[in-house]
Design a protein around this motif. Structure first.
Motif, PDB file in Angstrom:
ATOM      1  N   GLN A   1      -3.540  51.508   5.435  1.00  0.00           N
ATOM      2  CA  GLN A   1      -3.345  50.629   6.595  1.00  0.00           C
ATOM      3  C   GLN A   1      -4.694  50.361   7.257  1.00  0.00           C
TER       4      GLN A   1
ATOM      5  N   GLU B   1       4.271  37.849  13.255  1.00  0.00           N
ATOM      6  CA  GLU B   1       3.685  37.433  11.983  1.00  0.00           C
ATOM      7  C   GLU B   1       3.240  38.594  11.101  1.00  0.00           C
ATOM      8  N   HIS B   2       2.967  39.759  11.693  1.00  0.00           N
ATOM      9  CA  HIS B   2       2.481  40.900  10.903  1.00  0.00           C
ATOM     10  C   HIS B   2       3.304  42.155  11.201  1.00  0.00           C
TER      11      HIS B   2
ATOM     12  N   ILE C   1       1.227  39.388  16.585  1.00  0.00           N
ATOM     13  CA  ILE C   1       1.281  40.502  15.631  1.00  0.00           C
ATOM     14  C   ILE C   1       2.726  40.917  15.378  1.00  0.00           C
TER      15      ILE C   1
ATOM     16  N   CYS D   1      -6.202  35.216   8.789  1.00  0.00           N
ATOM     17  CA  CYS D   1      -5.197  34.680   9.711  1.00  0.00           C
ATOM     18  C   CYS D   1      -5.869  33.689  10.663  1.00  0.00           C
TER      19      CYS D   1
ATOM     20  N   ARG E   1       4.558  44.281   9.321  1.00  0.00           N
ATOM     21  CA  ARG E   1       4.324  45.421   8.423  1.00  0.00           C
ATOM     22  C   ARG E   1       3.355  46.430   9.019  1.00  0.00           C
ATOM     23  N   PHE E   2       2.593  46.028  10.039  1.00  0.00           N
ATOM     24  CA  PHE E   2       1.674  46.960  10.675  1.00  0.00           C
ATOM     25  C   PHE E   2       2.355  47.773  11.774  1.00  0.00           C
TER      26      PHE E   2
ATOM     27  N   GLU F   1      -6.065  40.553  11.170  1.00  0.00           N
ATOM     28  CA  GLU F   1      -5.706  40.369   9.771  1.00  0.00           C
ATOM     29  C   GLU F   1      -6.632  39.342   9.118  1.00  0.00           C
TER      30      GLU F   1
ATOM     31  N   CYS G   1      -7.329  37.226  15.247  1.00  0.00           N
ATOM     32  CA  CYS G   1      -6.363  38.212  14.749  1.00  0.00           C
ATOM     33  C   CYS G   1      -7.104  39.179  13.826  1.00  0.00           C
TER      34      CYS G   1
END
Length: 509
Positions: free
Chosen positions: A374, A350-351, A347, A334, A353-354, A331, A329
């Protein structure tokens, strides 16, 4: 030769042209001559010790492994084992119950679902029982061998009958004898001694037969059983170079039929065996070639979604090119490991916000806006689902924008891509920075790639305005090169990875 076909069982015989026969079929052939090639020069059958060893080494799990059997037996003995297996499934004596499992599983099922604990008995000892007629059946168990018996009560004319059976599907197991002395209030005792009858208890509705002392259930429909072969890997490897055997395969005409792969055969002496020194010659081992060509294994990346079953000697090549090879990943920190397609779902879950994972077409330019804080943004191609990653970083006082294809296997024959990335600056098109490059691959094993990894373009921080970075991106698949074509032989080939072109460079079609 045997109708219907049965598994090969040693001793196995083979003619000079490679046709096989089991011992039973060979004994029925006139003059020991091969029935397939008697007119084609195949000759008589002879023992095949090498195939005997191979057949004995091919093992299968018992088809009743789901019911508790942990045996792996030679494939040629699987039918005999299945007839004797103590874990063969049976049903439940309760009418309408859908249970199916081994006798040992039946004990737990009756205790849990029908709240009837088993009555313990021991071989060679009498046991007095007081049983209510309202309960039509009772379970007895011998604890030492975990043998399960069923004692059933039923009406017979004006009286009652007691029957005893051993609960097992395989009647060929060891027989047992029992003595029953039933008694009822105000009735004369009656005694009987008989052999315990074996009945198969399978799924279905109950049936009470008090006259012959048997309790049976209607048989269930025959189910198809798929077997997975278990074979020592050494049988599929060349004994000289230890690489996987693949056709053509050669055997020396000695007692042990020593083998050699095609590469080793070319380097060996041709008139005496390299192992035992026997005088003779090599010949093709057609039988083993057929075995090797049909030996398949699941892809090691099956857990990541690959459903391919590949020929064993092609497994390494498949693994190097498998598109389900795991990646990480982007991130940092992770622990995710999975295929690129699994990464898309990871993604999103779990993520978030991206932002959502974008779906983009090949061959068209599209806009992407990223906040300067970002670190990365993922997207995938509409046509083939390939996952790409745009990431930001710092390199020598400049902000870098890099682009990679997320996959562990990026070499041929995987699809290749080229990209154009334009960083839009406030001064207009003449001030924009741009790069055109072939897209590199990354498995993201350490998170997002380094700022100088892959295709990247750098821009001075002071040229960026606001908190956002404006990008224009286009990705095109590269044509599949012709076999034997040298990389970089054409004038329009892509520049080296990471090398950006002038901002006024034109897009190469």
């Amino acid at each position: 030769l045997h109708p219907p076909p049965v598994p090969l069982k040693p001793p196995i015989f083979r003619c000079e042209l490679g046709y096989l026969a089991c011992a039973a079929c060979r004994s029925q052939l006139p003059g020991n001559w091969c029935s397939f090639c008697v007119h084609g020069g195949g000759g008589a059958y002879a023992l095949c010790p090498g195939l005997d060893i191979l057949v004995r080494g091919v093992k299968v799990p018992c088809p009743y492994d789901v019911y508790g059997c942990r045996s792996h037996v030679p494939c040629c003995d699987a039918v005999d084992h299945q007839r004797r297996c103590p874990c063969a499934p049976c049903g439940c004596p309760e009418p309408g119950c859908a249970f199916r499992g081994s006798p040992a599983m039946l004990l737990d099922h009756i205790d849990a679902e029908h709240t009837r604990p088993a009555i313990v008995l021991r071989y060679g000892r009498a046991r007095s029982l007081s049983l209510p007629l309202a309960r039509r059946w009772h379970v007895l168990v011998e604890p030492q061998r975990r043998a399960v018996f069923l004692l059933s009560l039923g009406a017979l004319g004006a009286g009652a009958a007691v029957s005893l059976i051993c609960v097992r599907a395989n009647a060929a197991a060891m027989p047992r004898r029992c003595s029953l002395l039933p008694s009822m209030e105000k009735r004369e005792q009656q005694g009987c001694s008989k052999k315990a009858k074996v009945e198969e208890l399978t799924e279905g509705h109950g049936r009470q037969d008090a006259e012959n002392g048997a309790l049976a259930l209607l048989p269930a429909e025959t189910q198809r059983v798929d077997l997975t072969l278990k074979l020592d890997r050494a049988y599929l490897h060349c004994p000289i170079c230890t690489l996987p055997l693949k056709p053509p395969i050669f055997r020396f005409q000695c007692a042990a039929e020593h083998l050699a792969c095609n590469k080793c055969y070319a380097e060996l002496p041709k008139h005496h065996c390299y192992k035992c020194g026997h005088i003779g010659c090599f010949c093709r081992n057609i039988t083993l070639e057929n075995v090797v060509g049909s030996a398949r294994i699941p892809c090691p990346y099956k857990v990541y979604g690959c459903r391919a079953d590949v020929v064993y000697h092609e497994a390494a090549g498949h693994q190097r090119a498998c598109r389900f090879a795991p990646c990480g990943c982007p991130e940092e920190g992770c622990p995710f490991v999975g295929s690129p397609s699994m990464l898309r779902g990871h993604i999103a879950a779990e993520h978030p916000r991206f932002g959502p994972i974008l779906s983009v077409p090949y061959g068209f330019e599209w806009n992407l806006t990223m906040e300067q804080a970002q670190r990365w943004q993922a997207f995938f191609g509409q046509e083939d689902g390939s996952v790409f990653l745009v990431s930001q970083g710092e390199l020598g006082g400049a902000t870098t924008i890099s682009l990679v294809c997320v996959r562990a296997n990026g070499g041929a024959p995987a699809p290749q891509y080229k990209c154009r990335v334009v960083v839009v600056l406030p001064g207009g098109d003449n001030d924009n920075t741009m790069m055109v490059s072939k897209v590199r691959s990354s498995a993201l094993s350490g998170g997002a790639p380094a700022p100088d990894h892959g295709a990247f373009v750098g821009t001075q921080r002071e040229l960026l305005s606001g908190e956002s970075v404006w990008l224009r991106i286009r990705i095109d698949p590269l044509p599949v090169p012709a076999a034997g074509a040298a990389a970089g032989a054409t004038p329009n080939s892509a520049p080296p990875d990471g090398a950006g072109r002038s901002r006024r460079s034109k897009w190469q079609r």
